[in-house]
Design a protein around this motif. Structure first.
Motif, PDB file in Angstrom:
ATOM      1  N   TYR A  89      88.745  30.171  35.247  1.00 48.62           N
ATOM      2  CA  TYR A  89      89.220  30.582  34.106  1.00 48.62           C
ATOM      3  C   TYR A  89      88.738  32.104  33.976  1.00 48.62           C
ATOM      4  O   TYR A  89      87.590  32.431  33.758  1.00 48.62           O
ATOM      5  CB  TYR A  89      88.903  29.774  32.731  1.00 48.62           C
ATOM      6  CG  TYR A  89      89.398  30.051  31.528  1.00 48.62           C
ATOM      7  CD1 TYR A  89      90.685  29.565  31.167  1.00 48.62           C
ATOM      8  CD2 TYR A  89      88.598  31.101  30.791  1.00 48.62           C
ATOM      9  CE1 TYR A  89      91.225  30.121  29.754  1.00 48.62           C
ATOM     10  CE2 TYR A  89      89.199  31.303  29.463  1.00 48.62           C
ATOM     11  CZ  TYR A  89      90.458  30.895  28.950  1.00 48.62           C
ATOM     12  OH  TYR A  89      90.864  31.213  27.617  1.00 48.62           O
ATOM     13  N   GLU A  91      90.353  35.145  31.222  1.00 42.37           N
ATOM     14  CA  GLU A  91      91.898  35.543  30.403  1.00 42.37           C
ATOM     15  C   GLU A  91      92.274  36.737  30.784  1.00 42.37           C
ATOM     16  O   GLU A  91      93.613  36.933  30.801  1.00 42.37           O
ATOM     17  CB  GLU A  91      91.394  35.784  28.797  1.00 42.37           C
ATOM     18  CG  GLU A  91      90.754  34.531  28.465  1.00 42.37           C
ATOM     19  CD  GLU A  91      90.299  34.709  26.901  1.00 42.37           C
ATOM     20  OE1 GLU A  91      90.144  35.672  26.609  1.00 42.37           O
ATOM     21  OE2 GLU A  91      89.871  33.727  26.288  1.00 42.37           O
ATOM     22  N   ALA A  96      99.148  33.128  33.312  1.00 43.12           N
ATOM     23  CA  ALA A  96      99.647  32.308  32.420  1.00 43.12           C
ATOM     24  C   ALA A  96      98.903  32.721  30.901  1.00 43.12           C
ATOM     25  O   ALA A  96      98.096  33.430  30.928  1.00 43.12           O
ATOM     26  CB  ALA A  96      99.308  31.025  32.652  1.00 43.12           C
ATOM     27  N   ALA A  99      99.115  27.799  25.371  1.00 39.87           N
ATOM     28  CA  ALA A  99      98.475  26.580  25.402  1.00 39.87           C
ATOM     29  C   ALA A  99      98.030  26.106  26.677  1.00 39.87           C
ATOM     30  O   ALA A  99      97.130  25.271  27.129  1.00 39.87           O
ATOM     31  CB  ALA A  99      99.503  25.426  24.792  1.00 39.87           C
ATOM     32  N   ARG A 100      98.823  26.481  27.777  1.00 35.43           N
ATOM     33  CA  ARG A 100      98.427  26.142  29.194  1.00 35.43           C
ATOM     34  C   ARG A 100      97.287  26.570  29.580  1.00 35.43           C
ATOM     35  O   ARG A 100      96.480  26.132  30.107  1.00 35.43           O
ATOM     36  CB  ARG A 100      99.553  26.443  30.175  1.00 35.43           C
ATOM     37  CG  ARG A 100      99.557  26.404  31.574  1.00 35.43           C
ATOM     38  CD  ARG A 100     100.654  26.800  32.336  1.00 35.43           C
ATOM     39  NE  ARG A 100     101.822  26.554  32.105  1.00 35.43           N
ATOM     40  CZ  ARG A 100     103.103  26.444  32.706  1.00 35.43           C
ATOM     41  NH1 ARG A 100     103.209  27.411  33.528  1.00 35.43           N
ATOM     42  NH2 ARG A 100     104.115  25.839  32.134  1.00 35.43           N
ATOM     43  N   VAL A 101      96.834  27.853  29.201  1.00 34.66           N
ATOM     44  CA  VAL A 101      95.466  28.522  29.664  1.00 34.66           C
ATOM     45  C   VAL A 101      94.478  27.673  28.927  1.00 34.66           C
ATOM     46  O   VAL A 101      93.353  27.467  29.547  1.00 34.66           O
ATOM     47  CB  VAL A 101      95.673  29.829  29.415  1.00 34.66           C
ATOM     48  CG1 VAL A 101      94.283  30.570  29.519  1.00 34.66           C
ATOM     49  CG2 VAL A 101      96.642  30.686  30.286  1.00 34.66           C
ATOM     50  N   GLU A 102      94.733  27.457  27.599  1.00 32.24           N
ATOM     51  CA  GLU A 102      93.648  26.929  26.769  1.00 32.24           C
ATOM     52  C   GLU A 102      93.332  25.578  27.474  1.00 32.24           C
ATOM     53  O   GLU A 102      92.285  25.096  27.486  1.00 32.24           O
ATOM     54  CB  GLU A 102      94.146  26.678  25.286  1.00 32.24           C
ATOM     55  CG  GLU A 102      94.164  28.099  24.759  1.00 32.24           C
ATOM     56  CD  GLU A 102      94.955  27.800  23.274  1.00 32.24           C
ATOM     57  OE1 GLU A 102      94.529  26.848  22.705  1.00 32.24           O
ATOM     58  OE2 GLU A 102      95.280  28.969  22.806  1.00 32.24           O
ATOM     59  N   ASN A 103      94.554  24.755  28.020  1.00 34.08           N
ATOM     60  CA  ASN A 103      94.215  23.440  28.431  1.00 34.08           C
ATOM     61  C   ASN A 103      93.452  23.378  29.607  1.00 34.08           C
ATOM     62  O   ASN A 103      92.623  22.887  30.034  1.00 34.08           O
ATOM     63  CB  ASN A 103      95.589  22.997  28.505  1.00 34.08           C
ATOM     64  CG  ASN A 103      96.213  22.467  27.264  1.00 34.08           C
ATOM     65  OD1 ASN A 103      95.784  22.236  26.302  1.00 34.08           O
ATOM     66  ND2 ASN A 103      97.601  22.093  27.585  1.00 34.08           N
ATOM     67  N   ILE A 104      93.625  24.508  30.488  1.00 31.04           N
ATOM     68  CA  ILE A 104      92.868  24.846  31.685  1.00 31.04           C
ATOM     69  C   ILE A 104      91.158  24.805  31.415  1.00 31.04           C
ATOM     70  O   ILE A 104      90.702  24.387  32.089  1.00 31.04           O
ATOM     71  CB  ILE A 104      93.204  25.891  32.635  1.00 31.04           C
ATOM     72  CG1 ILE A 104      94.552  25.794  33.155  1.00 31.04           C
ATOM     73  CG2 ILE A 104      92.284  26.401  33.544  1.00 31.04           C
ATOM     74  CD1 ILE A 104      95.437  26.892  33.643  1.00 31.04           C
ATOM     75  N   HIS A 107      89.913  21.271  29.965  1.00 33.51           N
ATOM     76  CA  HIS A 107      90.109  20.540  31.105  1.00 33.51           C
ATOM     77  C   HIS A 107      88.940  20.768  32.160  1.00 33.51           C
ATOM     78  O   HIS A 107      88.402  19.838  32.556  1.00 33.51           O
ATOM     79  CB  HIS A 107      91.349  20.373  31.639  1.00 33.51           C
ATOM     80  CG  HIS A 107      91.348  19.473  32.636  1.00 33.51           C
ATOM     81  ND1 HIS A 107      91.683  18.236  32.702  1.00 33.51           N
ATOM     82  CD2 HIS A 107      91.431  19.577  34.110  1.00 33.51           C
ATOM     83  CE1 HIS A 107      91.590  17.616  33.793  1.00 33.51           C
ATOM     84  NE2 HIS A 107      91.577  18.388  34.719  1.00 33.51           N
TER      85      HIS A 107
END
Length: 327
Positions: A89, A91, A96, A99-104, A107
């Motif tokens: 991760y 930024e 990407a 929300a997809r990045v935040e989920n990564i 998770h």
């Protein structure tokens, strides 16, 4: 042999010679105080496949620390980092968004709990519940509170992440603080500060290499900085400090080298090409806590009060209280 073969193939694919890579690792070994003989061992440590997960958080900062890392060469640092650590991760580098990045991020923090390194770049606003720093609808403070305690260790890169830096300069209306100052008792994991504006990427990689080589984090001084990089004052290593012939010493122009601990004179920047004093700019003390308040104005006439820092007793007082190694 298999690791050597993988290294050779990888270097060929990136048009980078093994000699160049070994040269860089030797520089890292020197910065760590291990001597050039450890260069090959660092090569092995960075290429054995033990790629620790890294989550790199950006808070109140200018991204200068990331830029310093990405714009170094021999080898290119992005190649080195992506092939030596698992950068899951970041930024600035991720294609990407949303929300997809935040989920990564969340998770990965749960999946690798207790195993990943959390790199924090930037200060954390804490005033009024942290509302002066937001990412994706969440305060930077709440993100740090959720992610950082799950890490194996936290590396605060840059003065902002370490001590608050410019965002924390007086009057500091956002209540900006470094990682340890913002999270305080919520943290039970070690925090390693790599201060500077920006810091030398060699010091960041040296910290990771120390872990990969010895399975422990480096010894720290009382401000949480690795002693291999911040064990000496800039003035003590500066080649111009006693250069009366050329009159290159910049003390009379406000140089803070007597009050600042860093390895800039020996490691330098941009492939060991130069560093601020070599380019004619006084040291501004950027690796010290609260340097925006205590070291300004950066250009000034020599302050006789700085002469007290010539006393070796001051140097011993600041660094005899070093922190223990963190396993």
């Amino acid at each position: 042999m298999e690791s050597v073969k993988k290294l050779k193939n990888g270097l060929q694919q990136r048009d980078l010679s093994r000699r160049e890579f070994l040269k860089f690792c030797t520089v890292v070994a020197g910065a760590m105080g291990l001597g050039p003989a450890f260069g090959p061992k660092i090569v092995e440590a960075l290429t054995t496949g033990q790629r620790p997960p890294v989550l790199w958080l950006h808070f109140a900062e200018c991204t200068g620390c990331t830029e310093a890392v990405l714009r170094t060469t021999s080898p290119w640092f992005d190649d080195l980092l992506f092939n030596s650590i698992s950068l899951d991760y970041h930024e600035t580098l991720m294609a990407a968004a949303g929300a997809r990045v935040e989920n990564i991020l969340y998770h990965s923090a749960d999946t690798y709990k207790g195993e990943f390194f959390c790199v924090v770049e930037g200060a954390i606003p804490t005033a009024d519940g942290g509302i002066y720093g937001m990412v994706g609808g969440r305060t930077m403070l709440s993100m740090a509170q959720e992610i950082c305690p799950k890490a194996k260790a936290i590396i605060a890169i840059g003065n902002c992440g370490s001590y608050g830096g410019l965002p924390a300069a007086a009057p500091n209306p956002t209540g900006a603080k470094g990682v340890k100052g913002a999270l305080g008792s919520q943290l039970s994991v070690p925090v390693i500060n790599i201060p500077g504006c920006p810091p030398n990427p060699v010091n960041f990689v040296g910290t990771l290499a120390n872990y990969l080589l010895f399975n422990k984090l480096p010894s720290l001084d009382q401000f949480g900085r690795p002693l291999f990089a911040y064990g000496d004052r800039v003035h003590e290593k500066c080649p111009y400090s006693e250069d009366e012939g050329e009159d290159r010493c910049l003390e009379d122009y406000g140089c803070k080298g007597k009050r600042c601990y860093n390895n800039c004179p020996t490691v330098r920047f941009n492939d060991h090409t130069s560093w601020p004093v070599m380019a004619g700019h006084p040291c501004i003390g950027c690796s010290e806590p609260e340097f925006w308040d205590t070291m300004t104005p950066f250009y000034s006439e020599h302050d006789e009060d700085d002469d007290e820092y010539d006393d070796d007793e001051h140097n011993d007082d600041e660094h005899d209280g070093k922190e223990d190694d963190d396993d």
